[in-house]
Design an enzyme around this catalytic site. Sequence first.
Site, PDB file in Angstrom:
ATOM      1  CG  ASN A 155     -29.544  24.571 -99.800  1.00 53.65           C
ATOM      2  OD1 ASN A 155     -30.347  23.656 -99.793  1.00 53.65           O
ATOM      3  ND2 ASN A 155     -29.716  25.696 -99.097  1.00 53.65           N
ATOM      4  CB  ALA A 188     -35.659  18.693-111.133  1.00 52.04           C
ATOM      5  CG  ASP A 222     -16.722  31.428-100.704  1.00 50.10           C
ATOM      6  OD1 ASP A 222     -16.102  31.791 -99.688  1.00 50.10           O
ATOM      7  OD2 ASP A 222     -17.753  31.983-101.112  1.00 50.10           O
TER       8      ASP A 222
HETATM    9  P1  NAP Z   1     -17.192  27.059-109.067  1.00 51.75           P
HETATM   10  O1  NAP Z   1     -17.959  26.338-110.105  1.00 51.75           O
HETATM   11  O2  NAP Z   1     -15.929  27.727-109.442  1.00 51.75           O
HETATM   12  O3  NAP Z   1     -18.105  28.206-108.410  1.00 51.75           O
HETATM   13  C1  NAP Z   1     -19.163  28.090-107.569  1.00 51.75           C
HETATM   14  C2  NAP Z   1     -19.540  29.489-107.023  1.00 51.75           C
HETATM   15  O4  NAP Z   1     -20.113  29.291-105.723  1.00 51.75           O
HETATM   16  C3  NAP Z   1     -18.342  30.430-106.815  1.00 51.75           C
HETATM   17  O5  NAP Z   1     -18.765  31.742-107.054  1.00 51.75           O
HETATM   18  C4  NAP Z   1     -18.008  30.229-105.353  1.00 51.75           C
HETATM   19  O6  NAP Z   1     -17.345  31.333-104.743  1.00 51.75           O
HETATM   20  C5  NAP Z   1     -19.394  30.085-104.776  1.00 51.75           C
HETATM   21  N1  NAP Z   1     -19.451  29.395-103.479  1.00 51.75           N
HETATM   22  C6  NAP Z   1     -18.775  28.296-103.058  1.00 51.75           C
HETATM   23  N2  NAP Z   1     -19.142  27.983-101.800  1.00 51.75           N
HETATM   24  C7  NAP Z   1     -20.058  28.909-101.424  1.00 51.75           C
HETATM   25  C8  NAP Z   1     -20.796  29.122-100.231  1.00 51.75           C
HETATM   26  N3  NAP Z   1     -20.680  28.308 -99.180  1.00 51.75           N
HETATM   27  N4  NAP Z   1     -21.675  30.164-100.207  1.00 51.75           N
HETATM   28  C9  NAP Z   1     -21.826  30.978-101.273  1.00 51.75           C
HETATM   29  N5  NAP Z   1     -21.150  30.839-102.424  1.00 51.75           N
HETATM   30  C10 NAP Z   1     -20.274  29.803-102.494  1.00 51.75           C
HETATM   31  O7  NAP Z   1     -16.887  25.984-107.911  1.00 51.75           O
HETATM   32  P2  NAP Z   1     -16.125  26.172-106.549  1.00 51.75           P
HETATM   33  O8  NAP Z   1     -15.673  27.568-106.354  1.00 51.75           O
HETATM   34  O9  NAP Z   1     -15.131  25.074-106.447  1.00 51.75           O
HETATM   35  O10 NAP Z   1     -17.314  25.861-105.515  1.00 51.75           O
HETATM   36  C11 NAP Z   1     -17.924  24.601-105.469  1.00 51.75           C
HETATM   37  C12 NAP Z   1     -19.343  24.809-105.059  1.00 51.75           C
HETATM   38  O11 NAP Z   1     -20.077  25.324-106.169  1.00 51.75           O
HETATM   39  C13 NAP Z   1     -20.094  23.571-104.685  1.00 51.75           C
HETATM   40  O12 NAP Z   1     -19.844  23.183-103.353  1.00 51.75           O
HETATM   41  C14 NAP Z   1     -21.526  23.997-104.930  1.00 51.75           C
HETATM   42  O13 NAP Z   1     -22.132  24.504-103.759  1.00 51.75           O
HETATM   43  C15 NAP Z   1     -21.428  25.137-105.904  1.00 51.75           C
HETATM   44  N6  NAP Z   1     -22.185  24.812-107.124  1.00 51.75           N
HETATM   45  C16 NAP Z   1     -23.284  25.574-107.397  1.00 51.75           C
HETATM   46  C17 NAP Z   1     -24.086  25.265-108.483  1.00 51.75           C
HETATM   47  C18 NAP Z   1     -25.309  26.085-108.725  1.00 51.75           C
HETATM   48  O14 NAP Z   1     -25.527  27.038-107.963  1.00 51.75           O
HETATM   49  N7  NAP Z   1     -26.118  25.765-109.705  1.00 51.75           N
HETATM   50  C19 NAP Z   1     -23.775  24.176-109.301  1.00 51.75           C
HETATM   51  C20 NAP Z   1     -22.636  23.436-109.006  1.00 51.75           C
HETATM   52  C21 NAP Z   1     -21.840  23.766-107.895  1.00 51.75           C
HETATM   53  P3  NAP Z   1     -15.821  31.750-105.107  1.00 51.75           P
HETATM   54  O15 NAP Z   1     -15.918  32.487-106.416  1.00 51.75           O
HETATM   55  O16 NAP Z   1     -15.413  32.639-103.967  1.00 51.75           O
HETATM   56  O17 NAP Z   1     -15.006  30.500-105.227  1.00 51.75           O
END
Ligand code: NAP
Length: 265
Positions: A165, A186, A49
């Site tokens: 989200n 928060a 993703d």
């Molecule tokens: P990352 O830090 O490497 O991982 C974020 C995780 O979220 C990975 O497991 C990624 O999947 C998964 N992911 C990304 N988009 C998703 C979606 N639409 N639905 C479900 N899971 C999803 O960062 P990244 O891979 O570049 O992804 C960036 C995204 O991380 C941001 O857009 C944000 O949504 C998310 N994020 C989440 C948190 C949290 O949950 N606390 C904090 C910061 C950012 P893959 O392993 O397949 O890449």
Amino acid sequence: MKKVFIFTGITDHAENDREFVIGKLKEHNMEYSRKLTSDVDLIFCVGGDGTLLKLVQQLDFPTIPICGINTGHLGFFQEVSMDNVDVFLDRFNNNEIIVQPYNIVKATINTKYETLTFHALNEFVVRSRTNNLIHLSVSINNSFIEDYSGDGVLVSSPAGSTAYNYSLGGSIVDPRLNLLQLTPMAPMNTKTYRSLTSSILLPEDDKIIIEPEDERSKSLLILFDSEDKVVTDIKSIILTLSKRKIQLVRFGDLTFWDKIKDKYL
Ligand code: NAP
Ligand code: MN
């Protein structure tokens, strides 16, 4: 002859993956395009993703159909695996592919000096740069809604609803719906500071307007997908669902809710 561009993440196996896919294109009598030109028929996005998020940011949300080939875990955006590239290319050659449009979030930031525009496939976040509360006035269209106090707010597309989200307690939204979700991070909810503590969902034509309420809240960290930036002297931030959409290829038998079950339950 169909023309295909390939986007990969930065991993140890990215070059091998690319060579593998180029070999498959040759076998299926298709042309590999080194550049994303306007006559390209399909973009292969090889990775997870996160790779798709990089693709849309780097290639400015192309309208050419994107087909995700999953090389990691179960990807929300990827429908093809390395094992079934052949089956997919046969269908693609016969013009039998189905695409699904995906909404994106648009953010316009007006600062004292300039106007900045950002797009995000997953979400746009406005956050405190420090360990202090920020205070934001939140309006929807022309109505003032609340004085928000907390870490910040996240505005998610339906596709992004399962990512950051969801970790913040927001709702999962089927990507066929056209809506925006505003999720507080928060939120403070005391006699001093009252903020909504749940997500709210808005129809596609609505506009969220965020304005800093004190000096500290004019300088914020903004996040869009996996990118970030500090923006200072903010006067207002306007969030809408963009008129632009990307097109993702549908291939496997799993529905959106099958994927939720596989990934979360
Ligand atoms: P990352 O830090 O490497 O991982 C974020 C995780 O979220 C990975 O497991 C990624 O999947 C998964 N992911 C990304 N988009 C998703 C979606 N639409 N639905 C479900 N899971 C999803 O960062 P990244 O891979 O570049 O992804 C960036 C995204 O991380 C941001 O857009 C944000 O949504 C998310 N994020 C989440 C948190 C949290 O949950 N606390 C904090 C910061 C950012 P893959 O392993 O397949 O890449
Ligand atoms: Mn990732």
